[in-house]
Design a protein around this motif. Structure first.
Motif, PDB file in Angstrom:
ATOM      1  N   TRP A 109      79.118   1.286  39.714  1.00  0.00           N
ATOM      2  CA  TRP A 109      80.472   1.386  38.873  1.00  0.00           C
ATOM      3  C   TRP A 109      80.626   2.093  37.877  1.00  0.00           C
ATOM      4  O   TRP A 109      81.256   3.406  37.658  1.00  0.00           O
ATOM      5  N   ASP A 110      79.613   1.934  37.075  1.00  0.00           N
ATOM      6  CA  ASP A 110      79.557   2.054  36.002  1.00  0.00           C
ATOM      7  C   ASP A 110      79.024   4.279  36.057  1.00  0.00           C
ATOM      8  O   ASP A 110      79.147   4.992  34.733  1.00  0.00           O
ATOM      9  N   GLU A 169      81.923   6.013  37.065  1.00  0.00           N
ATOM     10  CA  GLU A 169      82.776   6.304  35.961  1.00  0.00           C
ATOM     11  C   GLU A 169      82.608   6.787  34.949  1.00  0.00           C
ATOM     12  O   GLU A 169      83.079   7.978  34.740  1.00  0.00           O
ATOM     13  N   PRO A 173      84.473  10.347  35.710  1.00  0.00           N
ATOM     14  CA  PRO A 173      85.212  10.239  35.645  1.00  0.00           C
ATOM     15  C   PRO A 173      87.376  10.586  36.441  1.00  0.00           C
ATOM     16  O   PRO A 173      87.718   9.529  36.208  1.00  0.00           O
ATOM     17  N   TYR A 200      88.666  -5.382  37.617  1.00  0.00           N
ATOM     18  CA  TYR A 200      88.479  -3.921  38.236  1.00  0.00           C
ATOM     19  C   TYR A 200      89.617  -3.309  39.233  1.00  0.00           C
ATOM     20  O   TYR A 200      90.283  -2.892  39.540  1.00  0.00           O
ATOM     21  N   ASN A 259      92.137   0.015  39.370  1.00  0.00           N
ATOM     22  CA  ASN A 259      91.591   0.540  40.641  1.00  0.00           C
ATOM     23  C   ASN A 259      92.904   0.007  41.598  1.00  0.00           C
ATOM     24  O   ASN A 259      93.167  -1.577  41.919  1.00  0.00           O
TER      25      ASN A 259
END
Length: 159
Positions: free
Chosen positions: A92-93, A96, A100, A121, A124
């Motif tokens: 996820w990081d 992102e 982004p 989260y 989202n």
């Protein structure tokens, strides 16, 4: 107009189950421009949504960054029975940081309920996908109604 939907997530999260559960008939997947050659399991076209699956280790490899960037939306599948684990958080990081501006949704597989551990989260869209039916010891399909809810959301996002 074609929209690309990348389905990714940690190994064993249920990406292939999600992809295999997409309703038939499937139309041919159109490979986007400027991406490296890749073998794609279950890639298909549904009403101009081009679905393709990339495992997390592949997604975070620098060679495949253009596959991440070509997506109009990224669907990140996780095991919903558990809290976000290190593999999910790292993926996820990475998404992102490197993409982004691409919309992301989370699919919590194998559950009907969003647990509080996933509240980080909640900016989202989060969907739960329950188990539909077991085909054999190693293969399952997701709930048709749950898959339909995700598809309805994706289709309404791009009308």
């Amino acid at each position: 107009m074609r929209k690309y939907v990348m389905v990714t997530g940690p190994m064993g999260a249920g990406k292939s189950t999600f992809m295999r559960s997409l309703p038939k008939p499937w139309n041919d997947f159109t490979i986007p421009k400027n991406v490296p050659d890749m073998l794609l399991d279950y890639a298909c076209n549904l009403k101009n949504l081009m679905f393709y699956e990339i495992d997390a280790p592949t997604a975070t490899g620098k060679v495949w960054i253009n596959w991440l960037k070509v997506a109009d939306i990224q669907v990140v599948v996780a095991n919903g029975k558990e809290k976000p684990d290190t593999n999910f958080i790292e993926l996820w990081d990475y998404l992102e940081k490197n993409t982004p501006n691409i919309k992301k949704i989370i699919i919590l597989n194998r559950t009907k309920k969003i647990s509080e551990q996933w509240s980080t989260y909640n900016d989202n869209e989060i969907f739960c996908i329950g188990i539909g039916k077991i085909i054999n010891e190693e293969t399952a399909l997701a709930s048709k109604n749950d898959i339909r809810a995700v598809l309805d959301y994706l289709n309404s996002s791009y009308e």
